[in-house]
Design a protein around this motif. Structure first.
Motif, PDB file in Angstrom:
ATOM      1  N   SER A 197       0.792  -1.231   0.000  1.00 37.14           N
ATOM      2  CA  SER A 197       0.000   0.000   0.000  1.00 37.14           C
ATOM      3  C   SER A 197       0.822   1.278   0.000  1.00 37.14           C
ATOM      4  CB  SER A 197      -0.932   0.011   1.229  1.00 37.14           C
ATOM      5  OG  SER A 197      -1.749  -1.142   1.256  1.00 37.14           O
ATOM      6  N   ILE A 198       1.999   1.256   0.639  1.00 36.61           N
ATOM      7  CA  ILE A 198       2.820   2.465   0.711  1.00 36.61           C
ATOM      8  C   ILE A 198       3.625   2.610  -0.570  1.00 36.61           C
ATOM      9  CG2 ILE A 198       4.735   3.594   1.921  1.00 36.61           C
ATOM     10  CD1 ILE A 198       3.770   2.377   4.480  1.00 36.61           C
ATOM     11  N   PRO A 199       3.588   3.781  -1.218  1.00 39.80           N
ATOM     12  CA  PRO A 199       4.328   3.965  -2.474  1.00 39.80           C
ATOM     13  C   PRO A 199       5.819   3.700  -2.295  1.00 39.80           C
ATOM     14  CG  PRO A 199       2.862   5.815  -2.057  1.00 39.80           C
ATOM     15  CD  PRO A 199       2.872   4.993  -0.808  1.00 39.80           C
ATOM     16  N   ALA A 200       6.416   3.014  -3.249  1.00 32.73           N
ATOM     17  CA  ALA A 200       7.852   2.759  -3.216  1.00 32.73           C
ATOM     18  C   ALA A 200       8.609   4.023  -3.596  1.00 32.73           C
ATOM     19  CB  ALA A 200       8.213   1.632  -4.189  1.00 32.73           C
ATOM     20  N   ARG A 201       9.752   4.234  -2.955  1.00 31.99           N
ATOM     21  CA  ARG A 201      10.641   5.360  -3.244  1.00 31.99           C
ATOM     22  C   ARG A 201       9.940   6.703  -3.145  1.00 31.99           C
ATOM     23  NH1 ARG A 201      14.449   3.013  -8.119  1.00 31.99           N
ATOM     24  NH2 ARG A 201      15.651   1.619  -6.807  1.00 31.99           N
ATOM     25  N   LYS A 202       9.152   6.871  -2.104  1.00 30.13           N
ATOM     26  CA  LYS A 202       8.594   8.170  -1.790  1.00 30.13           C
ATOM     27  C   LYS A 202       9.266   8.679  -0.537  1.00 30.13           C
ATOM     28  CE  LYS A 202       5.279   8.819  -4.901  1.00 30.13           C
ATOM     29  NZ  LYS A 202       5.198   9.992  -5.742  1.00 30.13           N
ATOM     30  N   GLU A 203       9.169   9.988  -0.334  1.00 30.71           N
ATOM     31  CA  GLU A 203       9.804  10.589   0.823  1.00 30.71           C
ATOM     32  C   GLU A 203       9.280   9.966   2.113  1.00 30.71           C
ATOM     33  OE1 GLU A 203      10.125  14.932   3.051  1.00 30.71           O
ATOM     34  OE2 GLU A 203       8.964  14.671   1.224  1.00 30.71           O
ATOM     35  N   GLY A 204      10.209   9.526   2.968  1.00 29.02           N
ATOM     36  CA  GLY A 204       9.849   9.048   4.296  1.00 29.02           C
ATOM     37  C   GLY A 204       9.073   7.754   4.317  1.00 29.02           C
ATOM     38  N   THR A 205       9.331   6.836   3.361  1.00 32.02           N
ATOM     39  CA  THR A 205       8.619   5.559   3.350  1.00 32.02           C
ATOM     40  C   THR A 205       8.757   4.832   4.677  1.00 32.02           C
ATOM     41  OG1 THR A 205       8.866   5.275   0.964  1.00 32.02           O
ATOM     42  CG2 THR A 205       8.515   3.292   2.260  1.00 32.02           C
ATOM     43  N   ILE A 392      18.773  14.754  -7.574  1.00 34.87           N
ATOM     44  CA  ILE A 392      19.461  14.657  -6.277  1.00 34.87           C
ATOM     45  C   ILE A 392      18.482  14.208  -5.199  1.00 34.87           C
ATOM     46  CG2 ILE A 392      20.667  15.952  -4.482  1.00 34.87           C
ATOM     47  CD1 ILE A 392      21.804  17.747  -6.692  1.00 34.87           C
ATOM     48  N   ILE A 393      17.267  14.786  -5.212  1.00 39.72           N
ATOM     49  CA  ILE A 393      16.255  14.409  -4.226  1.00 39.72           C
ATOM     50  C   ILE A 393      15.923  12.923  -4.333  1.00 39.72           C
ATOM     51  CG2 ILE A 393      13.781  14.636  -3.707  1.00 39.72           C
ATOM     52  CD1 ILE A 393      14.075  17.631  -4.098  1.00 39.72           C
ATOM     53  N   SER A 394      15.785  12.422  -5.561  1.00 33.28           N
ATOM     54  CA  SER A 394      15.495  10.997  -5.746  1.00 33.28           C
ATOM     55  C   SER A 394      16.606  10.131  -5.183  1.00 33.28           C
ATOM     56  CB  SER A 394      15.293  10.693  -7.236  1.00 33.28           C
ATOM     57  OG  SER A 394      14.171  11.368  -7.743  1.00 33.28           O
ATOM     58  N   ALA A 395      17.858  10.545  -5.405  1.00 32.75           N
ATOM     59  CA  ALA A 395      18.988   9.790  -4.867  1.00 32.75           C
ATOM     60  C   ALA A 395      19.000   9.826  -3.338  1.00 32.75           C
ATOM     61  CB  ALA A 395      20.298  10.361  -5.414  1.00 32.75           C
ATOM     62  N   VAL A 396      18.700  10.998  -2.769  1.00 32.58           N
ATOM     63  CA  VAL A 396      18.632  11.123  -1.305  1.00 32.58           C
ATOM     64  C   VAL A 396      17.554  10.196  -0.747  1.00 32.58           C
ATOM     65  CG1 VAL A 396      17.959  12.675   0.579  1.00 32.58           C
ATOM     66  CG2 VAL A 396      19.566  13.455  -1.160  1.00 32.58           C
ATOM     67  N   ASP A 397      16.393  10.132  -1.436  1.00 31.13           N
ATOM     68  CA  ASP A 397      15.306   9.267  -0.980  1.00 31.13           C
ATOM     69  C   ASP A 397      15.743   7.810  -0.909  1.00 31.13           C
ATOM     70  OD1 ASP A 397      12.510  11.029  -2.549  1.00 31.13           O
ATOM     71  OD2 ASP A 397      13.656  11.417  -0.734  1.00 31.13           O
ATOM     72  N   VAL A 398      16.487   7.371  -1.925  1.00 30.31           N
ATOM     73  CA  VAL A 398      16.961   5.977  -1.940  1.00 30.31           C
ATOM     74  C   VAL A 398      17.902   5.716  -0.771  1.00 30.31           C
ATOM     75  CG1 VAL A 398      18.328   4.285  -3.213  1.00 30.31           C
ATOM     76  CG2 VAL A 398      16.676   5.696  -4.412  1.00 30.31           C
ATOM     77  N   ILE A 399      18.847   6.641  -0.562  1.00 34.01           N
ATOM     78  CA  ILE A 399      19.825   6.459   0.508  1.00 34.01           C
ATOM     79  C   ILE A 399      19.149   6.453   1.875  1.00 34.01           C
ATOM     80  CG2 ILE A 399      21.845   7.486   1.643  1.00 34.01           C
ATOM     81  CD1 ILE A 399      22.600   8.629  -1.144  1.00 34.01           C
ATOM     82  N   VAL A 400      18.246   7.425   2.100  1.00 34.06           N
ATOM     83  CA  VAL A 400      17.566   7.521   3.395  1.00 34.06           C
ATOM     84  C   VAL A 400      16.698   6.293   3.635  1.00 34.06           C
ATOM     85  CG1 VAL A 400      15.836   8.794   4.713  1.00 34.06           C
ATOM     86  CG2 VAL A 400      17.615  10.035   3.476  1.00 34.06           C
ATOM     87  N   GLU A 401      15.987   5.856   2.582  1.00 30.20           N
ATOM     88  CA  GLU A 401      15.125   4.680   2.748  1.00 30.20           C
ATOM     89  C   GLU A 401      15.944   3.445   3.119  1.00 30.20           C
ATOM     90  OE1 GLU A 401      12.042   1.978   0.103  1.00 30.20           O
ATOM     91  OE2 GLU A 401      12.298   4.090  -0.368  1.00 30.20           O
ATOM     92  N   VAL A 417      21.902  11.141   7.987  1.00 30.79           N
ATOM     93  CA  VAL A 417      20.542  11.127   7.456  1.00 30.79           C
ATOM     94  C   VAL A 417      19.862  12.478   7.681  1.00 30.79           C
ATOM     95  CG1 VAL A 417      18.234  10.137   7.761  1.00 30.79           C
ATOM     96  CG2 VAL A 417      20.227   8.636   7.641  1.00 30.79           C
ATOM     97  N   GLU A 418      20.061  13.065   8.866  1.00 36.03           N
ATOM     98  CA  GLU A 418      19.479  14.387   9.158  1.00 36.03           C
ATOM     99  C   GLU A 418      20.019  15.444   8.202  1.00 36.03           C
ATOM    100  OE1 GLU A 418      20.117  15.346  13.224  1.00 36.03           O
ATOM    101  OE2 GLU A 418      18.830  13.755  13.998  1.00 36.03           O
ATOM    102  N   GLU A 419      21.324  15.375   7.918  1.00 34.70           N
ATOM    103  CA  GLU A 419      21.928  16.330   6.977  1.00 34.70           C
ATOM    104  C   GLU A 419      21.337  16.163   5.576  1.00 34.70           C
ATOM    105  OE1 GLU A 419      26.316  16.601   9.172  1.00 34.70           O
ATOM    106  OE2 GLU A 419      26.078  15.517   7.286  1.00 34.70           O
ATOM    107  N   LEU A 420      21.144  14.896   5.172  1.00 39.52           N
ATOM    108  CA  LEU A 420      20.560  14.642   3.852  1.00 39.52           C
ATOM    109  C   LEU A 420      19.143  15.194   3.760  1.00 39.52           C
ATOM    110  CD1 LEU A 420      21.682  10.975   3.050  1.00 39.52           C
ATOM    111  CD2 LEU A 420      22.453  13.054   1.925  1.00 39.52           C
ATOM    112  N   LEU A 421      18.353  14.979   4.810  1.00 39.91           N
ATOM    113  CA  LEU A 421      16.974  15.458   4.806  1.00 39.91           C
ATOM    114  C   LEU A 421      16.916  16.984   4.828  1.00 39.91           C
ATOM    115  CD1 LEU A 421      15.289  12.889   7.229  1.00 39.91           C
ATOM    116  CD2 LEU A 421      15.090  13.013   4.744  1.00 39.91           C
ATOM    117  N   SER A 422      17.880  17.600   5.530  1.00 41.03           N
ATOM    118  CA  SER A 422      17.950  19.061   5.544  1.00 41.03           C
ATOM    119  C   SER A 422      18.275  19.589   4.144  1.00 41.03           C
ATOM    120  CB  SER A 422      19.014  19.521   6.546  1.00 41.03           C
ATOM    121  OG  SER A 422      19.165  20.920   6.511  1.00 41.03           O
ATOM    122  N   ARG A 423      19.246  18.933   3.484  1.00 36.91           N
ATOM    123  CA  ARG A 423      19.601  19.317   2.123  1.00 36.91           C
ATOM    124  C   ARG A 423      18.411  19.126   1.175  1.00 36.91           C
ATOM    125  NH1 ARG A 423      21.615  22.373  -1.676  1.00 36.91           N
ATOM    126  NH2 ARG A 423      22.557  21.276  -3.427  1.00 36.91           N
TER     127      ARG A 423
END
Length: 447
Positions: A197-205, A392-401, A417-423
Motif C-alpha cells: 500500500s505504501i508507495p515505493a521510493r517516496k519521501e519518508g517511506t 538529487i532528491i530521488s537519490a537522497v530518498d533511496v539512501i535515506v530509505e 541522514v538528518e543532513e541529507l533530509l535538511s539538504r
C-alpha cells in the motif's frame, strides 16, 4: 450551472419486495462504463474543492445530500467502489482524499471488505487517502439518516468519526484471531499489506511504515488487552513490511543488509541520479524532449549572442547546472574552451572542422528581433536546475530509505541522514521558487 451531457441511464426499484434487480443501468458503451462513472459528479463544485470527496452507495443518498447542500457527494451506480471511482472522486478534493460511506447492510459491508483487499491498497499507493465512514446502528443509508436530521448531524456523527481504511481492516481481521499462531499470521499479513500500500521510493517511506505499525500495534494491544506486547507487535509488522518490500532480501532483525544488497542500493541510486525527473506536480510525467529543448535553446543563445555568453556560462557553473544529453555536454565544454568573443560565423567554421556540418547546424539558429533572449535563458536554466535538483532528491530518498531499514541506527549515520533530509528540504524550496518563475513565464512541461 455545470456543463454535462447524458452518457446513460440508471434506475433503482422503489420497493425491496418488487421483482428484479435493485439497480438497473444502461448497457455499457464506449462512453458509459459503470466502473468509472459517478452519479452526481457533474454537480461537484470545482472552483472551491473540499478537503475530501464523499462516495455513497445509491442515487437517493446523493440526491438527499445535495438537497442538504453537501455537493461533493457522489455515488457508484449500484456497484462496489472501484479504483477508477476513487481516482475520479479524488480529483475533486484539494487533498486527494475520499471518504467512503456504504449502506449499513451486509452487501455494503462486503463491498468495503473486498475493496480493502486490493482496491484501497492500490489507491493508497497512488497517493489517495481513503477513509471509511459508517452510519449509526439501525440506519440503513445516508438517505434514511437525513430524513428528519440536518447535514451537521451527518457530518458530526458519520463523516467526522471516519477512520483510515487500513486501521479499520486491521481491527476487522483481528476479530477472527483466537490463537498465538493466528496473531502471528495476522501480523505477517498486515506487514505485507502495508508493503503493497505504501508507495515505493517516496519521501519518508520508512517513517510512514513505522507510524502505521505503531498505530496498529496500539489498537491490537487494546483489542487483546495485552499492552506489554505493543512494542513487539510493532516490530513484527515492520519486519514483515520490509521482507515483503525487499523480496525477502532484508531482515531488520539482522540490522544490516548483505554486501550484494548494498551494491544494488548504490546501483539504484546511481541510475536515479542519471535518469529520474522526480516528483513535482506537472513534472513527474515530463518527457525528456522538454529538457532536451531547454538545453538546445540555451546552447543556441550561447552561440548566437556573445554579450550573454560569458554571463550565462558563469551562471551554469555557479548553480551547478548539468546537461542531461551527452552531446550537449560535449558542445558546452567545447564552447567554454573555444568560444571566447567569437561571433556565430567564426564558431560555425571552427565547429565544422571537428564534427559533421549537419550536426553543427542545429546549434546555429538566427533568432527573430522580437525574441527576448534573456527570457529564453532564464527558462532553460530554471528547467535544467529543476531537473538536476529532483535527481538529487530521488537519490537522497533511496539512501535515506535504505538507512531507515536498520533497526538501531548508529549516531553518526543518524546525523548523516538528518543532513541529507535538511539538504532535501533546501532543494525542495529552491525547486518551488524556480517552478513559480517558470509558471510566471507561462512555461511548464507538457504532461
Amino acid at each position: 450551472m455545470p456543463l454535462f451531457f447524458t452518457t446513460g441511464f440508471g434506475g433503482r426499484k422503489l420497493s425491496e419486495e418488487a421483482w428484479g434487480p435493485k439497480y438497473l443501468n444502461t448497457k455499457e458503451t464506449l462512453i458509459f462504463k459503470k466502473r468509472s462513472t459517478l452519479y452526481g459528479e457533474s454537480f461537484v463544485p470545482r472552483p472551491q474543492p473540499p478537503a475530501t470527496a464523499v462516495i455513497v452507495e445509491g442515487y437517493f443518498d446523493v440526491i438527499q445530500l445535495h438537497k442538504h447542500k453537501l455537493f461533493w457527494a457522489v455515488s457508484s451506480l449500484g456497484t462496489g467502489v472501484t479504483i477508477e471511482h476513487l481516482r475520479q472522486a479524488s480529483r475533486h478534493s484539494r487533498e486527494r482524499a475520499v471518504t467512503v460511506n456504504m449502506d449499513n447492510d451486509e452487501a455494503g459491508f462486503s463491498a468495503v471488505l473486498r475493496a480493502c483487499q486490493s482496491i484501497f491498497p492500490t489507491a493508497m499507493r497512488e497517493g489517495i487517502d481513503v477513509r471509511l465512514a459508517f452510519l449509526p446502528p439501525g440506519v440503513k443509508d445516508a438517505d434514511s439518516f437525513l430524513d428528519g436530521k440536518s447535514i451537521s448531524d451527518y457530518v458530526d456523527q458519520v463523516l467526522s468519526p471516519s477512520q483510515s481504511w487500513f486501521l479499520w481492516y486491521s481491527k476487522v481481521l483481528a476479530n477472527d484471531v483466537n490463537s498465538i499462531e493466528g496473531l502471528s499470521s495476522l501480523l505477517h499479513r498486515l506487514g505485507g499489506l502495508l508493503a503493497d500500500s505504501i508507495p515505493a521510493r517516496k519521501e519518508g517511506t520508512g517513517f510512514v511504515a513505522k507510524e502505521y505499525a505503531r498505530t496498529i500495534a496500539r489498537e491490537l494491544a487494546d483489542i487483546f488487552d495485552r499492552p506489554e506486547y505493543e512494542e513487539e507487535t510493532c516490530k513484527e509488522i515492520l519486519r514483515s513490511f520490509w521482507l515483503k518490500r525487499t523480496g525477502g532480501r532484508f531482515d531488520p532483525e539482522q540490522g544490516r543488509e548483505s554486501k550484494w544488497d548494498r551494491k544494488r542500493g548504490e546501483s539504484a541510486a546511481r541510475s536515479i541520479v542519471k535518469g529520474s525527473i522526480g516528483t513535482l506536480p506537472g513534472w513527474e510525467n515530463a518527457n525528456n524532449s522538454f529538457i532536451q529543448r531547454a538545453e538546445l535553446m540555451l546552447l543556441r543563445v550561447i552561440v548566437q549572442d556573445r554579450d550573454i555568453r560569458r554571463n550565462c556560462m558563469e551562471i551554469v557553473d555557479r548553480r551547478g547546472i548539468k546537461f542531461a544529453e551527452d552531446e550537449h555536454v560535449r558542445v558546452f565544454e567545447w564552447l567554454k574552451e573555444n568560444a571566447g568573443d567569437a561571433g556565430p560565423d567564426e564558431l560555425f567554421e571552427e565547429m565544422s572542422y571537428e564534427r559533421p556540418v549537419k550536426d553543427v547546424h542545429r546549434y546555429f539558429f538566427e533568432f527573430s528581433a522580437t525574441v527576448d533572449l534573456e527570457r529564453e535563458v532564464t527558462k532553460s536554466l530554471n528547467a535544467m536546475e529543476i531537473r538536476r535538483s529532483m535527481n538529487i532528491i530521488s537519490a537522497v530518498d533511496v539512501i535515506v530509505e535504505e538507512q531507515m531499514k536498520v533497526e538501531h541506527m548508529e549516531p553518526r549515520v543518524a546525523t548523516y541522514v538528518e543532513e541529507l533530509l535538511s539538504r532535501r528540504k533546501e532543494l525542495q524550496m529552491r525547486i518551488g521558487t524556480l517552478h513559480d518563475e517558470l509558471r510566471n513565464l507561462d512555461v511548464l512541461p507538457d504532461v
